[in-house]
Write a protein that holds these residues in place. Sequence first.
Motif, short mmCIF file in Angstrom:
data_model
loop_
_atom_site.label_atom_id
_atom_site.label_comp_id
_atom_site.label_asym_id
_atom_site.label_seq_id
_atom_site.Cartn_x
_atom_site.Cartn_y
_atom_site.Cartn_z
N LEU A 124 0.84 -1.18 0.00
CA LEU A 124 0.00 0.00 0.00
C LEU A 124 0.88 1.24 0.00
O LEU A 124 1.80 1.39 0.82
N LYS A 125 0.64 2.15 -0.97
CA LYS A 125 1.40 3.40 -1.04
C LYS A 125 0.41 4.55 -0.93
O LYS A 125 -0.53 4.66 -1.70
N LEU A 126 0.66 5.39 0.05
CA LEU A 126 -0.24 6.52 0.29
C LEU A 126 0.42 7.79 -0.26
O LEU A 126 1.43 8.25 0.27
N ARG A 127 -0.17 8.35 -1.30
CA ARG A 127 0.41 9.55 -1.90
C ARG A 127 -0.35 10.82 -1.49
O ARG A 127 0.26 11.82 -1.14
N ASN A 128 -1.66 10.78 -1.56
CA ASN A 128 -2.46 11.97 -1.29
C ASN A 128 -3.12 11.96 0.08
O ASN A 128 -3.68 12.96 0.50
N TYR A 129 -3.06 10.84 0.74
CA TYR A 129 -3.74 10.69 2.03
C TYR A 129 -2.72 10.71 3.16
O TYR A 129 -1.72 10.02 3.11
N THR A 130 -2.99 11.51 4.17
CA THR A 130 -2.13 11.55 5.36
C THR A 130 -2.80 10.72 6.44
O THR A 130 -3.81 11.13 7.01
N PRO A 131 -2.26 9.54 6.75
CA PRO A 131 -2.90 8.66 7.73
C PRO A 131 -2.62 9.13 9.16
O PRO A 131 -1.61 9.77 9.44
N GLU A 132 -3.53 8.78 10.05
CA GLU A 132 -3.36 9.10 11.48
C GLU A 132 -2.72 7.95 12.22
O GLU A 132 -2.11 8.15 13.27
N ASP A 133 -2.85 6.75 11.68
CA ASP A 133 -2.28 5.57 12.30
C ASP A 133 -0.77 5.52 12.07
O ASP A 133 -0.28 5.82 10.98
N ASP A 134 -0.03 5.16 13.11
CA ASP A 134 1.43 5.13 13.02
C ASP A 134 1.92 4.07 12.03
O ASP A 134 2.93 4.26 11.34
#
Length: 165
Positions: A57-67
């Motif tokens: 999983l690669k997150l480019r536009n989403y800033t996750p809250e989970d560490d």
Amino acid sequence: MEQSVGSLQEQALKRKERLKALRDKKLHVSFRPQEDGEPENKKAALEETAEDKHRELKLRNYTPEDDELKVRKVPTAKPASVEEKVKDQLEAANPEPIIEEVDLANLAPRKPDWDLKRDVAKKLEKLERRTQRAIAELIRDRLRGSEEELAGAVGAVGLEEGDSE
């Protein structure tokens, strides 16, 4: 040349078989069906493609809250300087003029007698050397003659002075 309906159907069936064989060959499927009718290799191929799709999983536009997910966030890309790219392209588009390599003598039209002058040049070099030798010899002869005349003139002057004493 009418073809019967039966022959057209046979040709269509042959075409279908060839297409099916090509599809199976493309998927590297052997024709060993199992209990449920699915070929064995086809199931394995489907499972492999499913695993390949869920690699990471690669997150480019989403800033996750989970560490745990923050580790998978892709760092934001910084745009490259447009000025540098444009400068490089302009330098590549304008090659330096090659004036040094162009010989103007080759570009200028030649006179009609250039080939005659070229052929006679070697002979003229020999004649020029001979001419220079002859001129040098003439100069030496004149110097020798002037030395004798000078010596004679000096001797004549010495005799006259000797008479007056």
